[in-house]
Design a protein around this motif. Structure first.
Motif, short mmCIF file in Angstrom:
data_model
loop_
_atom_site.label_atom_id
_atom_site.label_comp_id
_atom_site.label_asym_id
_atom_site.label_seq_id
_atom_site.Cartn_x
_atom_site.Cartn_y
_atom_site.Cartn_z
N ILE A 1 0.86 -1.19 0.00
CA ILE A 1 0.00 0.00 0.00
C ILE A 1 0.89 1.23 0.00
O ILE A 1 1.90 1.29 0.72
CB ILE A 1 -0.92 0.03 1.24
CG1 ILE A 1 -1.78 -1.23 1.32
CG2 ILE A 1 -1.81 1.26 1.22
CD1 ILE A 1 -2.63 -1.33 2.56
N ARG A 2 0.50 2.24 -0.78
CA ARG A 2 1.21 3.51 -0.80
C ARG A 2 0.19 4.63 -0.61
O ARG A 2 -0.86 4.64 -1.26
CB ARG A 2 1.97 3.70 -2.12
CG ARG A 2 2.87 4.93 -2.14
CD ARG A 2 3.82 4.84 -3.33
NE ARG A 2 3.10 4.88 -4.59
CZ ARG A 2 2.81 6.00 -5.27
NH1 ARG A 2 3.17 7.17 -4.78
NH2 ARG A 2 2.15 5.94 -6.41
N VAL A 3 0.50 5.56 0.30
CA VAL A 3 -0.39 6.69 0.58
C VAL A 3 0.31 7.97 0.13
O VAL A 3 1.43 8.26 0.57
CB VAL A 3 -0.72 6.77 2.09
CG1 VAL A 3 -1.65 7.96 2.36
CG2 VAL A 3 -1.36 5.48 2.56
N ASP A 4 -0.35 8.72 -0.75
CA ASP A 4 0.19 9.99 -1.25
C ASP A 4 -0.91 11.04 -1.14
O ASP A 4 -1.77 11.15 -2.02
CB ASP A 4 0.67 9.84 -2.68
CG ASP A 4 1.32 11.12 -3.22
OD1 ASP A 4 1.54 12.04 -2.41
OD2 ASP A 4 1.58 11.19 -4.44
N GLY A 5 -0.92 11.78 -0.02
CA GLY A 5 -2.00 12.74 0.20
C GLY A 5 -3.30 12.02 0.42
O GLY A 5 -3.45 11.19 1.32
N SER A 6 -4.28 12.34 -0.46
CA SER A 6 -5.57 11.68 -0.36
C SER A 6 -5.71 10.52 -1.33
O SER A 6 -6.79 10.00 -1.55
CB SER A 6 -6.70 12.68 -0.63
OG SER A 6 -6.60 13.18 -1.96
#
Length: 551
Positions: free
Chosen positions: A520-525
């Motif tokens: 999983i990668r989270v970039d802002g929203s």
């Protein structure tokens, strides 16, 4: 008697056994020491009598006395004085034919000496225990020789056995006192040990402990819930088969001879945190890479007697219930509920639009009625046609249609970016529902707090992997990747433009992704999930088959 003894506790039985052994050992020791002491006393008596007899035999007065006309008259007073001074019981001087010249009992003078003299007649002194006129005695017989070496008489000196026993009694008294002291010390040690055993076994007997152990083993292996027992230092004493399965422990890693420390078992961090706590836990949800667990934990205390206020902490008992399947079914039910609500809402909306179209026709404005019907039909059918033509996965198709309808009800723009053809992924549909459904749900909550709510969903296959991306018009989670930790998200975050969750939705997403070997990668929203495809489907995608098109 046997039935009565069976009712004793382990401590009582052990105390009785130890006391019996100590008494038996003490009795054996006393017997051996008594035998040795008796031998020593008789040996001392023989040495003493031999020394006195040899001294008398070498006395010239005695040699001359046996040659006198009346030997008893000369030798009897002499023998009496020596007996008194040497503290022996008798001194008998006799002729070679056994005729006594002296004796403690004057009436025995002139009588025949009782006992062996043959060796003495041959010139060899000797000692023996013999029963004579004074009873059993330890005596020595020595020949009396003249100047030429001829045996002219014999002398016997001795101590009666009764007097040797008097000397032996003083020594035995010391031995008996020492044995009594040994028994007392042994009994004290056995009593202290029995008190300890009574405390740790709670006064239970061996048969009762055996029954308890059998029931205990049966319960441990028969219940469907995981059971973990810990001591007062939170070390794991025992975990049943189900607990080892839920916690990913190898068989035999716990439940051995020594408690196992928590940090040496390789437990999932969430589980280790709960098991390390000193307090009780009620229905706490713990997410591991493979399971959703509901944990209950009770503190076990021990009291010396019922109602004792001075209780001590013995350890804890933790039960683990597997709710993984329940959470999966809950997700599937939520998806079906979403579809049902969407269909109900659309039926209501279509009824309103149908009434409007009928009213326009009745008002003589058929052109407006046709335009309204055509535009609404095109808007509602466009997304459905697109999804039906691109997606071969029925579960994913139904999920996206339901979420699109849900977004439309909440006034949120819902865009789906798909390749021309997205073949069946081969991934477990339940995992798909968990990942895509929870990501879109959290995106809906985050987007609903913004001025221009919008959600963009992208699904494609790239380089033998399925890539799912969900982005919304919110600012993104303030906690970054920690938003996937259980209980991190909350409504306060949603109100601030972050993620809103129930504290478990995104944690379930991470669990499913970890279980499938993805990331999983989270970039802002924007949340992007990458999952490996099964080998056969990945090979088809790599060869340019269906689903290989880029988004």
């Amino acid at each position: 008697m046997v039935r009565w003894v069976r009712g004793w506790s382990i401590a009582a039985k052990l105390f009785a056994l130890q006391l019996a052994v100590i008494v038996a050992l003490a009795a054996i020791a006393v017997a051996l020491i008594w035998a040795d002491a008796r031998a020593d006393v008789e040996r001392d008596a023989a040495v003493k009598s031999m020394a006195i007899a040899q001294t008398i035999a070498n006395d010239p007065f005695v040699v001359d006395g046996v040659r006198a006309d009346d030997p008893p008259a000369v030798l009897q007073p002499y023998a009496v004085d020596v007996m008194r001074e040497a503290e022996v019981d008798f001194i008998t001087i006799m002729a070679p034919d056994r005729t006594r010249y002296t004796h403690p009992d004057p009436s025995q003078i002139g009588q025949e000496f009782l006992g062996s003299i043959d060796r003495a007649l041959d010139g060899e002194p000797f000692s023996e225990t013999y029963t004579g006129t004074l009873g059993p005695s330890v005596r020595s017989v020595v020949p009396i020789e003249d100047a030429s070496g001829d045996v002219v008489a014999l002398v016997s000196a001795g101590i009666t056995v009764s007097n040797t026993q008097v000397a032996l009694g003083a020594r035995i008294a010391t031995v008996v006192l020492a044995a009594a002291l040994m028994i007392a010390l042994g009994a004290l040690g056995a009593w202290l040990l029995s008190r300890y055993l009574r405390r740790v076994t709670w006064g239970r007997g061996a048969e009762e402990m055996s029954r308890m152990f059998a029931y205990y083993e049966g319960v441990l292996h028969s219940i469907g819930e995981g059971l973990v027992l810990q001591d007062d230092r939170n070390r794991v004493v025992l975990a049943n088969d189900r607990a080892q399965e839920l916690l990913g422990l190898t068989r035999g890693s716990v439940g051995g001879t020594a408690p196992a420390p928590l940090d040496g078992l390789g437990l999932p961090p969430a589980v280790a945190d709960v098991l390390a706590r000193p307090d009780a836990v009620v229905d706490e949800i713990v997410i591991t890479p493979t399971h959703v667990l509901v944990v209950d934990r009770d503190v076990v205390v021990s009291r010396a007697r019922p109602g004792d206020p001075h209780a001590r902490r013995v350890g804890t008992v933790t039960t683990l219930r597997d709710h993984t399947r329940l959470q999966e079914l809950t997700g599937e039910l939520a998806t079906m509920t979403t579809l049902s609500d969407a269909l109900r809402s659309q039926a209501h909306e279509f009824a309103n639009r149908l009434h409007t179209i009928i009213a326009l026709i009745e008002l003589g404005r058929p052109e407006d009625a046709v335009e309204l019907a055509s535009s609404e039909l095109a808007l509602s059918q466009a997304l459905a046609d697109r999804l039906l033509s691109a997606v071969e996965e029925p579960v994913l198709l139904a999920l996206l249609l339901g979420k699109a309808a849900q977004a439309g009800e909440r006034g949120i723009r819902f865009e789906v970016d798909l390749p021309e053809r997205l073949a069946a992924t081969g991934i477990d549909p339940r995992e798909t529902i968990t990942i895509v459904g929870n990501l879109i749900d959290n995106a809906l909550d985050a987007a609903s707090t913004t001025a221009a709510p919008a959600i963009d969903v992208s699904i494609a296959t790239r380089e033998e992997r399925l890539v799912i991306a969900v982005a919304d018009s919110g600012a993104g989670p303030a906690t970054g990747a920690r938003v996937f930790d259980l209980g991190v998200t909350g409504k306060a975050d949603a109100a601030a433009g972050g993620r809103h969750g129930q504290g478990i939705g995104l944690a379930l997403v991470r669990q499913s992704v970890d279980r499938l070997g993805g990331r999983i990668r989270v970039d802002g929203s924007r949340f992007e999930v990458t999952l490996p495809l099964p080998r056969d489907l990945a090979a088809a995608a790599g060869s340019g088959g269906p689903g290989a098109a880029d988004a």
